[in-house]
Design a protein around this motif. Structure first.
Motif: not given
Length: 320
Positions: A82-97
């Motif tokens: 789950w944390r690996e999946l979260y990290n992958e999401v963060e790579k692409q969507y850390a900035n959602f502006d």
């Protein structure tokens, strides 16, 4: 005056007239007050210390249904996958502006056509990869499952290509528009193939209005090649439907053959593997467009009309 010059003037006039009409709508849309605030629940969840879980549950009670002990959520918070999946999401969507601005623009268009619509509270989440519910719109709430928008070839996806081709960032807005459209288009009272085509065609027509800058391929979730196949074979598809008396057929197998997402449509012919799925939905879209082009009717009235009337008054003729 040379004929070519006259023709150029005429074409310029129609282009300018079209742009002016568009700009009036878009100008009105721009003036609509709408502010979107996106609450990043997946960040809050995976960045919360285990001891602070009670506070998180109090802040987001709707994401913690009764029946699960705290141990379930604590295990998920700390689970490596789950944390690996979260990290992958963060790579692409850390900035959602950027996406937030796009969602805001979409809801301005929604309010322009449906003034009673309220701005929903928007949440991003990481869920269970339920591709049937990539986006959930309830009126008051909009939930976006970001784990399903990591890119069509992401290593985490073990789904067929016809599904993963739409697991991209560019599909977030069309999926939101689709979820909204489902709340405005009443399912048909009968089960005929025509009714199912028009039902889905109405929803795609709403995307024409709500996502005016999007390409048709993105609205329906096709690749450019799949869209081109439908355009090139429109006359053939329609002739097949007519010659096989499918329009008023209630056989529910027609849904999986021509309406529902699928790797290809099922004509039971050699061309099947060349075709995209949902060609019946695509034809329904063309009928809906033709109806609105050839009839003076309000959007709300169009959405209420039954499939038979829309079809008969659409003057639809497939392009050869």
């Amino acid at each position: 005056m040379k004929p070519t010059f006259v023709l150029s003037l005429i074409l310029s006039f129609f282009i300018l007239a079209s742009c002016d009409k568009k700009s009036k709508i878009e100008k009105a849309v721009e003036e609509i007050p709408a502010t979107i605030k996106v609450d990043r629940f997946e960040k809050a969840f995976f960045e919360t210390a285990p001891n602070d879980l009670p506070k998180l549950k109090q802040e987001y009670p709707f994401f913690f249904p009764p029946g699960n002990e705290d141990a379930v959520w604590l295990e998920k918070m700390q689970h490596s996958q789950w944390r690996e999946l979260y990290n992958e999401v963060e790579k692409q969507y850390a900035n959602f502006d950027g996406k937030t601005a796009e969602i805001e623009d979409l809801f301005k268009h929604i309010i322009f056509y449906f003034p009673q619509t309220k701005i929903p509270k928007v949440y991003t989440v990481i869920s269970e990869m339920d591709y049937h519910n990539k986006v959930i719109y309830t009126g008051d709430m909009l939930i976006i499952s970001l784990e399903l928008y990591l890119g069509s070839k992401h290593r985490f996806y073990e789904f067929p290509t016809y599904l993963t081709q739409n697991f991209t960032s560019s599909q977030i807005l069309p999926d939101i528009a689709a979820s909204f459209a489902q709340t405005k288009v009443t399912p048909p009272s009968d089960l005929t193939f025509l009714s199912q085509m028009i039902y889905n065609g109405k929803q795609l027509y709403l995307k024409d209005l709500l996502l005016p800058e999007f390409a048709d391929a993105d609205k329906i979730g096709y690749s450019q090649e799949q869209l081109a196949w439908c355009q090139e074979n429109e006359s053939y598809i329609w002739r097949y439907f007519i010659e096989n008396n499918l329009l008023y057929d209630s056989d529910q197998k027609l849904m999986s053959r021509f309406i529902s997402p699928a790797p290809f449509s099922k004509f039971y012919l050699e061309i099947d593997n060349e075709s995209p799925g949902r060609v019946g939905t695509w034809i329904g879209w063309q009928i809906a467009r033709s109806y609105m082009e050839n009839n003076k009717v309000s959007l709300n009235d169009f959405l209420k009309k039954d499939a038979k009337e829309i079809f008969e008054k659409s003057k639809y003729k497939p392009k050869k």
